[in-house]
Design a protein around this motif. Structure first.
Motif, PDB file in Angstrom:
ATOM      1  N   GLU A   1      87.923 113.786  40.126  1.00 54.33           N
ATOM      2  CA  GLU A   1      86.727 114.713  39.555  1.00 54.33           C
ATOM      3  C   GLU A   1      86.267 113.921  37.999  1.00 54.33           C
ATOM      4  O   GLU A   1      85.096 113.589  38.117  1.00 54.33           O
ATOM      5  CB  GLU A   1      87.133 115.769  38.892  1.00 54.33           C
ATOM      6  CG  GLU A   1      85.920 116.898  38.584  1.00 54.33           C
ATOM      7  CD  GLU A   1      84.946 117.160  39.365  1.00 54.33           C
ATOM      8  OE1 GLU A   1      83.716 117.373  39.043  1.00 54.33           O
ATOM      9  OE2 GLU A   1      85.088 116.984  40.526  1.00 54.33           O
TER      10      GLU A   1
ATOM     11  N   TYR B   1      86.673 110.871  37.571  1.00 55.76           N
ATOM     12  CA  TYR B   1      86.243 109.432  37.988  1.00 55.76           C
ATOM     13  C   TYR B   1      84.863 109.632  38.551  1.00 55.76           C
ATOM     14  O   TYR B   1      84.387 108.519  38.962  1.00 55.76           O
ATOM     15  CB  TYR B   1      87.244 108.521  38.620  1.00 55.76           C
ATOM     16  CG  TYR B   1      88.325 108.047  37.821  1.00 55.76           C
ATOM     17  CD1 TYR B   1      88.221 107.870  36.422  1.00 55.76           C
ATOM     18  CD2 TYR B   1      89.640 107.777  37.866  1.00 55.76           C
ATOM     19  CE1 TYR B   1      88.962 107.455  35.727  1.00 55.76           C
ATOM     20  CE2 TYR B   1      90.575 107.405  37.415  1.00 55.76           C
ATOM     21  CZ  TYR B   1      90.267 107.339  36.146  1.00 55.76           C
ATOM     22  OH  TYR B   1      91.065 106.734  35.164  1.00 55.76           O
ATOM     23  N   SER B   2      84.602 110.957  39.134  1.00 56.74           N
ATOM     24  CA  SER B   2      83.432 111.062  39.800  1.00 56.74           C
ATOM     25  C   SER B   2      82.147 111.163  38.792  1.00 56.74           C
ATOM     26  O   SER B   2      81.102 111.160  38.857  1.00 56.74           O
ATOM     27  CB  SER B   2      83.206 112.317  40.616  1.00 56.74           C
ATOM     28  OG  SER B   2      84.042 112.113  41.860  1.00 56.74           O
ATOM     29  N   ASN B   3      82.618 111.227  37.442  1.00 61.78           N
ATOM     30  CA  ASN B   3      81.646 111.501  36.420  1.00 61.78           C
ATOM     31  C   ASN B   3      81.962 110.516  35.216  1.00 61.78           C
ATOM     32  O   ASN B   3      81.561 110.974  34.093  1.00 61.78           O
ATOM     33  CB  ASN B   3      81.812 112.961  36.058  1.00 61.78           C
ATOM     34  CG  ASN B   3      81.258 114.110  37.006  1.00 61.78           C
ATOM     35  OD1 ASN B   3      80.423 114.151  37.456  1.00 61.78           O
ATOM     36  ND2 ASN B   3      82.450 114.467  37.603  1.00 61.78           N
ATOM     37  N   GLY B   4      82.454 109.451  35.449  1.00 62.32           N
ATOM     38  CA  GLY B   4      83.184 108.969  34.474  1.00 62.32           C
ATOM     39  C   GLY B   4      82.733 107.204  34.420  1.00 62.32           C
ATOM     40  O   GLY B   4      81.814 107.001  34.922  1.00 62.32           O
ATOM     41  N   GLU B   5      83.420 106.387  33.564  1.00 61.28           N
ATOM     42  CA  GLU B   5      83.083 105.005  33.443  1.00 61.28           C
ATOM     43  C   GLU B   5      83.407 104.483  34.766  1.00 61.28           C
ATOM     44  O   GLU B   5      82.790 103.122  35.150  1.00 61.28           O
ATOM     45  CB  GLU B   5      83.886 104.543  32.450  1.00 61.28           C
ATOM     46  CG  GLU B   5      83.433 104.680  30.847  1.00 61.28           C
ATOM     47  CD  GLU B   5      84.357 105.857  30.363  1.00 61.28           C
ATOM     48  OE1 GLU B   5      85.081 106.469  31.160  1.00 61.28           O
ATOM     49  OE2 GLU B   5      84.160 105.931  29.149  1.00 61.28           O
TER      50      GLU B   5
ATOM     51  N   SER C   1      84.275 104.564  39.168  1.00 64.47           N
ATOM     52  CA  SER C   1      84.084 105.502  40.366  1.00 64.47           C
ATOM     53  C   SER C   1      85.340 106.054  40.784  1.00 64.47           C
ATOM     54  O   SER C   1      86.298 105.459  40.681  1.00 64.47           O
ATOM     55  CB  SER C   1      83.187 104.738  41.511  1.00 64.47           C
ATOM     56  OG  SER C   1      84.002 103.798  42.030  1.00 64.47           O
ATOM     57  N   LYS C   2      85.473 106.898  41.687  1.00 60.78           N
ATOM     58  CA  LYS C   2      86.461 107.505  42.473  1.00 60.78           C
ATOM     59  C   LYS C   2      86.955 106.420  43.282  1.00 60.78           C
ATOM     60  O   LYS C   2      88.245 106.334  43.508  1.00 60.78           O
ATOM     61  CB  LYS C   2      86.027 108.663  43.195  1.00 60.78           C
ATOM     62  CG  LYS C   2      87.384 109.211  44.024  1.00 60.78           C
ATOM     63  CD  LYS C   2      86.679 110.528  44.778  1.00 60.78           C
ATOM     64  CE  LYS C   2      87.803 110.962  45.947  1.00 60.78           C
ATOM     65  NZ  LYS C   2      87.421 112.125  46.558  1.00 60.78           N
TER      66      LYS C   2
END
Length: 216
Positions: free
Chosen positions: A157, A159-163, A165-166
């Protein structure tokens, strides 16, 4: 093919789940992941260490996202959480795990500091690789390794919204598994047994093109 299923197998292998204990130094390994800096600050504020060392210059991810080194960025986070500035030592030149160790050793020596016990903090999915590297390259110290207290699903989650990606996160875990194998064989790290189900997950993820962080 269930990417999360294979990803979690790698996560569970990389994460060692050691129990934290007090040490002279809390040593935070720099990266793009500020959860590590926050975990270091939490441990310091709970009395787990006398000082924090943050090690990290610019890595392959942070050179594109920050205008300050990982060590400096982590220190900024910790200071904002209440850690006194004079309790933080910054190593800001290292660009890989081996340099995190060698440059931290040199910095401590230059400061005439000779701690024996360390509480090492890294990302959950980097615990095993960092552990194996320290065991080989800094065998004289006593250390426990810990990480931010989040699950695989929570990291997905983040990394779905961070610097990053997942998909990048999973590719990093794939690359680190390859390095645990390679670096154990070439002497950069102590060797680690890799179970069959972990290799199977690795091979499946490589076949699904999660190969961005593999050594050439």
């Amino acid at each position: 093919m269930n990417i999360d299923y294979y990803g979690k197998i790698l996560w569970n292998y990389h994460k060692l789940n050691q129990k934290s204990k007090s040490a002279e130094i809390i040593l935070g390994f720099g990266s793009h992941d500020l959860h590590v800096a926050r975990r270091c600050a939490e441990l310091f504020l709970k009395g787990y260490g006398d000082n924090i060392i943050f090690t990290g210059g610019f890595g392959r991810i942070t050179k594109d996202i920050w205008n300050m080194t990982e060590g400096e960025k982590f220190a900024e986070v910790a200071i904002n959480m209440g850690v006194p500035k004079n309790k933080i030592i910054i190593e800001n030149e290292a660009s890989n795990t081996g340099e995190n160790i060698s440059k931290t050793k040199k910095l401590l020596n230059d400061l005439d500091l000779h701690p024996f016990s360390f509480l090492v903090v890294d990302k959950p999915y980097r615990e095993r690789r960092t552990f194996a590297t320290i065991k080989k390259q800094w065998p004289e110290i006593d250390f426990i390794i810990t990480s931010p207290k989040y699950s695989f699903e929570e990291y997905c989650e983040f990394y779905s919204n961070g610097e990053i990606s997942k998909d990048e996160f999973i590719s990093i875990m794939v690359g680190d598994l390859q390095r645990i194998d390679l670096y154990g064989k070439n002497g950069f790290q102590v060797e680690q047994e890799i179970p069959h189900n972990v290799w199977n997950a690795y091979n499946n993820l490589v076949s699904l093109k999660y190969n961005k962080h593999l050594c050439k």
